[in-house]
Design a protein around this motif. Structure first.
Motif, mmCIF file in Angstrom:
data_model
loop_
_atom_site.group_PDB
_atom_site.id
_atom_site.type_symbol
_atom_site.label_atom_id
_atom_site.label_comp_id
_atom_site.label_asym_id
_atom_site.label_seq_id
_atom_site.Cartn_x
_atom_site.Cartn_y
_atom_site.Cartn_z
ATOM 1 N N ILE A 12 -17.491 -21.389 50.721
ATOM 2 C CA ILE A 12 -16.374 -21.441 51.590
ATOM 3 C C ILE A 12 -17.096 -22.022 52.773
ATOM 4 N N ALA A 13 -16.130 -23.028 53.224
ATOM 5 C CA ALA A 13 -16.723 -23.856 54.350
ATOM 6 C C ALA A 13 -16.021 -23.575 55.549
ATOM 7 N N VAL A 14 -16.786 -23.466 56.518
ATOM 8 C CA VAL A 14 -16.012 -22.851 57.887
ATOM 9 C C VAL A 14 -16.357 -24.023 59.108
ATOM 10 N N ARG A 15 -15.449 -24.306 59.939
ATOM 11 C CA ARG A 15 -15.482 -25.249 60.832
ATOM 12 C C ARG A 15 -15.755 -24.515 62.235
ATOM 13 N N PHE A 16 -16.988 -24.924 62.848
ATOM 14 C CA PHE A 16 -17.509 -24.085 64.075
ATOM 15 C C PHE A 16 -17.078 -25.001 65.314
ATOM 16 N N ASP A 17 -16.343 -24.694 66.226
ATOM 17 C CA ASP A 17 -16.175 -25.327 67.315
ATOM 18 C C ASP A 17 -17.042 -24.736 68.541
ATOM 19 N N ALA A 18 -17.767 -24.994 69.060
ATOM 20 C CA ALA A 18 -18.726 -24.213 70.009
ATOM 21 C C ALA A 18 -19.216 -25.160 71.221
ATOM 22 N N ASP A 19 -19.762 -24.338 72.122
ATOM 23 C CA ASP A 19 -20.346 -25.095 73.556
ATOM 24 C C ASP A 19 -21.781 -24.576 73.384
ATOM 25 N N ILE A 20 -22.668 -25.615 73.552
ATOM 26 C CA ILE A 20 -24.107 -25.403 73.417
ATOM 27 C C ILE A 20 -25.001 -26.214 74.718
ATOM 28 N N ALA A 21 -25.701 -25.386 75.168
ATOM 29 C CA ALA A 21 -26.392 -25.876 76.301
ATOM 30 C C ALA A 21 -27.826 -25.970 75.971
ATOM 31 N N ALA A 22 -28.445 -27.144 75.856
ATOM 32 C CA ALA A 22 -29.646 -27.480 75.085
ATOM 33 C C ALA A 22 -30.819 -28.417 76.109
ATOM 34 N N VAL A 23 -32.100 -27.812 76.079
ATOM 35 C CA VAL A 23 -33.011 -28.422 76.534
ATOM 36 C C VAL A 23 -34.198 -28.453 75.811
#
Length: 207
Positions: free
Chosen positions: A152-163
């Motif tokens: 099963i393939a799932v598309r994730f639309d997310a917001d990520i803060a990265a440092v």
């Protein structure tokens, strides 16, 4: 004791239905680093990008029906909730360099890719201070059964803060004050006739 603790974490995140743990996703290093355009300040409320979509894309409906036919205990809503929980756990484990948790959640190929990226990061003396701000949407976009293997393939639309910080603690990339939109497709797999009820992350791609 460590194994028991990890099993409890997985149980609490992925849930249970008629004796089956709910699916766990697999991860890939490109999705985990998550540094893509269109940043927004993280203290701003998430924008409504589109009306809420169904949990299953039209193109995946036949595949989902095939999974349900092969495993009557499969529950779409619980799978998607479990996938979102595993998405968070896998990203956080990668960011922290937690190889033990990745071993529980990902198939060998995906886990090896994560570990190579962790090894390179540690050799360079770098650390990540990433944070998953929000999962805006999780949608099943593909599914199917081949023999005893369900995918099963799932598309994730997310917001990520990265440092990213260097060995001296200096910021060399990213910002924790901005969240970056990320769009990934993670594929989870499980042997339906296996004694192991867990789904694991088998593949990752950018959406």
């Amino acid at each position: 004791m460590i194994a028991a603790f990890l099993a409890l974490r997985l149980y609490s995140v992925l849930g249970k239905r008629t004796g089956h743990h709910q699916p766990m996703p697999r991860a890939a290093e490109d999705a985990a680093v998550a540094a893509r355009p269109q940043a927004r300040t993280i203290d701003m409320p998430a924008e409504a990008r589109e009306p809420q979509m169904r949990a299953i894309d039209d193109k995946a409906e036949a595949g989902v029906r095939a999974v349900i036919a092969a495993d009557s205990s499969f529950d779409v809503a619980q799978f998607v909730d479990g996938a979102k929980g595993a998405y968070r756990m896998i990203l956080e484990a990668f960011w922290k360099g937690d190889r033990e948790t990745l071993n529980w959640l990902a198939e060998d190929d995906v886990r090896a890719a994560f570990e190579r990226a962790i090894d390179e990061r540690e050799a360079a003396g770098q650390t990540l201070e990433n944070r998953l701000v929000a999962i805006e949407r999780a949608t099943i976009v593909d599914a199917g059964v081949e023999g005893s293997l369900a995918r099963i393939a799932v598309r994730f639309d997310a917001d990520i803060a990265a440092v990213t910080r260097d060995a001296d603690g200096n910021v060399i990339a990213g910002s924790l004050s901005d969240a970056v939109e990320t769009h990934d497709v993670w594929t989870f797999a499980r042997r339906l006739r296996s004694d192991d009820p867990n789904w694991k992350l088998a593949e990752t791609d950018e959406a």
